[in-house]
Write an enzyme that holds these catalytic residues in place. Structure first.
Site, PDB file in Angstrom:
ATOM      1  N   PRO A 131     -42.804 108.627 121.428  1.00 41.33           N
ATOM      2  CA  PRO A 131     -41.510 108.493 120.728  1.00 41.33           C
ATOM      3  C   PRO A 131     -40.545 109.610 121.121  1.00 41.33           C
ATOM      4  O   PRO A 131     -39.347 109.481 120.914  1.00 41.33           O
ATOM      5  CB  PRO A 131     -41.881 108.561 119.246  1.00 41.33           C
ATOM      6  CG  PRO A 131     -43.282 109.064 119.187  1.00 41.33           C
ATOM      7  CD  PRO A 131     -43.924 108.801 120.502  1.00 41.33           C
ATOM      8  N   GLU A 173     -51.398 112.750 117.547  1.00 41.13           N
ATOM      9  CA  GLU A 173     -50.094 113.418 117.651  1.00 41.13           C
ATOM     10  C   GLU A 173     -49.628 113.569 119.100  1.00 41.13           C
ATOM     11  O   GLU A 173     -48.591 114.152 119.350  1.00 41.13           O
ATOM     12  CB  GLU A 173     -50.153 114.801 116.980  1.00 41.13           C
ATOM     13  CG  GLU A 173     -50.412 114.754 115.471  1.00 41.13           C
ATOM     14  CD  GLU A 173     -49.335 113.990 114.709  1.00 41.13           C
ATOM     15  OE1 GLU A 173     -48.156 114.287 114.909  1.00 41.13           O
ATOM     16  OE2 GLU A 173     -49.698 113.098 113.926  1.00 41.13           O
ATOM     17  N   ARG A 202     -42.064  90.919 135.005  1.00 38.75           N
ATOM     18  CA  ARG A 202     -41.185  89.758 135.186  1.00 38.75           C
ATOM     19  C   ARG A 202     -40.123  90.001 136.263  1.00 38.75           C
ATOM     20  O   ARG A 202     -39.469  89.060 136.707  1.00 38.75           O
ATOM     21  CB  ARG A 202     -40.557  89.309 133.859  1.00 38.75           C
ATOM     22  CG  ARG A 202     -39.630  90.300 133.233  1.00 38.75           C
ATOM     23  CD  ARG A 202     -39.190  89.854 131.845  1.00 38.75           C
ATOM     24  NE  ARG A 202     -38.222  88.761 131.866  1.00 38.75           N
ATOM     25  CZ  ARG A 202     -36.940  88.894 132.167  1.00 38.75           C
ATOM     26  NH1 ARG A 202     -36.448  90.064 132.506  1.00 38.75           N
ATOM     27  NH2 ARG A 202     -36.129  87.844 132.131  1.00 38.75           N
ATOM     28  N   ASP A 260     -29.825  88.202 132.502  1.00 39.10           N
ATOM     29  CA  ASP A 260     -30.466  88.899 131.381  1.00 39.10           C
ATOM     30  C   ASP A 260     -29.459  89.806 130.695  1.00 39.10           C
ATOM     31  O   ASP A 260     -28.640  90.425 131.359  1.00 39.10           O
ATOM     32  CB  ASP A 260     -31.574  89.846 131.878  1.00 39.10           C
ATOM     33  CG  ASP A 260     -32.804  89.114 132.362  1.00 39.10           C
ATOM     34  OD1 ASP A 260     -32.891  87.908 132.140  1.00 39.10           O
ATOM     35  OD2 ASP A 260     -33.660  89.783 132.958  1.00 39.10           O
TER      36      ASP A 260
HETATM   37  N1  ADE Z   1     -45.890 105.941 120.757  1.00 35.47           N
HETATM   38  C1  ADE Z   1     -45.605 105.988 119.434  1.00 35.47           C
HETATM   39  N2  ADE Z   1     -44.365 105.553 119.203  1.00 35.47           N
HETATM   40  C2  ADE Z   1     -43.825 105.228 120.408  1.00 35.47           C
HETATM   41  C3  ADE Z   1     -42.561 104.736 120.820  1.00 35.47           C
HETATM   42  N3  ADE Z   1     -41.576 104.493 119.956  1.00 35.47           N
HETATM   43  N4  ADE Z   1     -42.365 104.535 122.129  1.00 35.47           N
HETATM   44  C4  ADE Z   1     -43.337 104.801 123.018  1.00 35.47           C
HETATM   45  N5  ADE Z   1     -44.544 105.261 122.689  1.00 35.47           N
HETATM   46  C5  ADE Z   1     -44.797 105.484 121.387  1.00 35.47           C
END
Ligand code: ADE
Length: 273
Positions: A92, A119, A161, A176
């Protein structure tokens, strides 16, 4: 293209056997190899995580199993004569995954994915392989998943794809949403198929007019309408030089005005809010 995924949940990657990616594999267009990170552990409990230095909640993935796993995967590709892969680390806190990055990754012959649980992975692993490989830490959106495996599925599908011959119709990704080109940075509008009437609902007449110019114009207006409603940020960033007179009229009807400094803003925003 070859794809390696190192994970503590190999079964999570089962969807890579079905649909578009599965077919690309059976056709030999994609060589997918899923590896269990725990096979590079040496203790009785196959430990892959430990407590974080400095304290705090959760666990951190240990560097040793990742190091052994990645060395082994890299060696196997090298033995097959492949040049260094791109290492994709879903997190994230990575850079946003976009169509542009999908296109970039689709041009590479070999991708290695390192999805983390807990984590995250001990930072030294990213540093170590960052010295040898192109490493992309990528996020698939502003939300937190329990692990990177679902992100691997998302990225793989977006990349697969785009591979030559994977989609039946070579034209199909030209329009797209987010594809570079004619409808650049506009969302795709609505689509319809037979029957022409369903539960009392007709299809837009223009689509059966046979008038290609009018159909293209209608599609573009609908794309503006949907983008304005769902992704106003894309309209704000839109390059006025890429718009024709009709585009400007459509945007004006949708409440947008060209700003003196370039770009577009909502008309009377202050009044509306
Ligand atoms: N791992 C946990 N959340 C994630 C996200 N939003 N994008 C990529 N990998 C992740």
């Amino acid at each position: 293209m070859r794809l390696d995924v190192v994970t503590i949940f190999p079964e999570y990657l089962e969807p890579l056997n079905v649909s578009l990616v599965g077919k690309a594999r059976t056709r030999g267009q994609l060589d997918v190899r899923v590896h269990d990170l725990r096979s590079w552990t040496h203790d009785r409990h196959n430990t892959v995580d430990d407590t974080p230095y400095g304290g705090g909640p959760g666990m951190v993935m240990k560097p040793e199993p990742w190091g052994e796993a990645l060395d082994s995967v890299l060696a196997s590709g090298e033995a097959e004569g492949l040049a260094a892969p791109v290492l994709v680390v879903p997190t994230p806190s990575g850079r946003p995954f976009t169509q542009e990055l999908a296109v970039e990754l689709a041009e590479r012959p070999w991708l290695v994915f390192a999805p983390a649980r807990y984590e995250g992975i001990d930072r030294r692993v990213i540093e170590e392989y960052g010295e040898r490989l192109e490493v992309h830490e990528v996020s698939i959106g502003d939300y937190v998943l329990a692990g990177g495996e679902a992100a691997v599925l998302v990225i793989t599908e977006a990349v697969a794809r785009l591979l030559p011959g994977v989609l039946g119709n070579a034209e199909s990704h030209r329009d797209d949403s987010f594809a570079p080109g004619a409808m650049a940075d506009l969302l795709e509008g609505p689509v319809y198929t037979k029957p022409p009437e369903w539960r009392g609902r007709d299809i837009p007449e223009v689509l059966v007019s046979g008038h290609h110019g009018k159909i293209a114009r209608w599609r573009r207006d609908e794309a503006f309408r949907r983008t304005s409603a769902n992704r106003p940020d894309l309209i704000e960033r839109c390059d006025p030089a890429a718009l024709d007179k009709h585009d400007r009229k459509t945007l004006a009807e949708l409440g947008w005005e060209e700003l003196p400094g370039g770009g577009f803003g909502r008309r009377d925003r202050a009044v509306e809010e």
